[in-house]
Design a protein around this motif. Sequence first.
Motif, mmCIF file in Angstrom:
data_model
loop_
_atom_site.group_PDB
_atom_site.id
_atom_site.type_symbol
_atom_site.label_atom_id
_atom_site.label_comp_id
_atom_site.label_asym_id
_atom_site.label_seq_id
_atom_site.Cartn_x
_atom_site.Cartn_y
_atom_site.Cartn_z
ATOM 1 N N ARG A 55 88.738 75.354 8.784
ATOM 2 C CA ARG A 55 87.151 74.391 7.864
ATOM 3 C C ARG A 55 86.442 76.016 7.742
ATOM 4 O O ARG A 55 86.464 76.663 9.150
ATOM 5 C CB ARG A 55 87.099 73.273 7.841
ATOM 6 C CG ARG A 55 87.345 71.946 8.494
ATOM 7 C CD ARG A 55 86.644 71.203 8.829
ATOM 8 N NE ARG A 55 85.286 70.697 8.764
ATOM 9 C CZ ARG A 55 85.366 69.312 7.779
ATOM 10 N NH1 ARG A 55 85.868 68.550 7.532
ATOM 11 N NH2 ARG A 55 84.405 69.254 7.263
ATOM 12 N N SER A 103 83.299 75.488 8.412
ATOM 13 C CA SER A 103 82.518 74.875 9.287
ATOM 14 C C SER A 103 83.135 73.894 10.229
ATOM 15 O O SER A 103 83.775 72.764 9.785
ATOM 16 C CB SER A 103 80.665 74.970 9.138
ATOM 17 O OG SER A 103 80.918 73.411 8.170
ATOM 18 N N ALA A 159 83.689 69.745 11.296
ATOM 19 C CA ALA A 159 83.043 68.448 11.111
ATOM 20 C C ALA A 159 81.905 67.808 12.050
ATOM 21 O O ALA A 159 81.810 68.162 13.138
ATOM 22 C CB ALA A 159 84.227 68.147 11.084
ATOM 23 N N ASP A 208 78.318 71.500 7.463
ATOM 24 C CA ASP A 208 79.591 70.962 7.148
ATOM 25 C C ASP A 208 78.690 70.167 6.001
ATOM 26 O O ASP A 208 77.752 69.444 5.904
ATOM 27 C CB ASP A 208 79.872 69.924 7.831
ATOM 28 C CG ASP A 208 80.947 69.046 7.862
ATOM 29 O OD1 ASP A 208 81.619 69.735 6.488
ATOM 30 O OD2 ASP A 208 81.120 67.680 7.780
ATOM 31 N N CYS A 216 81.855 66.101 6.121
ATOM 32 C CA CYS A 216 82.050 65.725 7.737
ATOM 33 C C CYS A 216 83.281 64.861 7.555
ATOM 34 O O CYS A 216 83.621 64.448 8.828
ATOM 35 C CB CYS A 216 81.150 63.740 7.902
ATOM 36 S SG CYS A 216 81.420 63.561 9.753
#
Length: 96
Positions: A70, A72, A74, A79, A82
């Motif tokens: 990802r 950033s 979760a 984010d 989420c």
Amino acid sequence: MRLKEAVSVLRSKNAGVWHITIDIVFKDEEVYKKAKLKLNEDFFKRLYNRDDLRYFECDGINTLKVSFLRDSAAGSLTDTDCLGANFYIPLLDVEI
């Protein structure tokens, strides 16, 4: 045929705090084999603009699996998804 018409499951989700996993389960083996010709590792790397992507073909269960980091964590302040539940959407109308 669009991908969303060929699958019984198309979903994305968190695989821990730092990874997204996408599951693509095809309705039958014939369509799965045809789809693998287009939906290969290079296709997903280009689509998600990721070099760190991992790609798996699960022949016994007609399933493709993709996992990547990802941008950033979760649930962090930056984010935007989420649960990682919206990463599959660019795949819905892909022609196979």
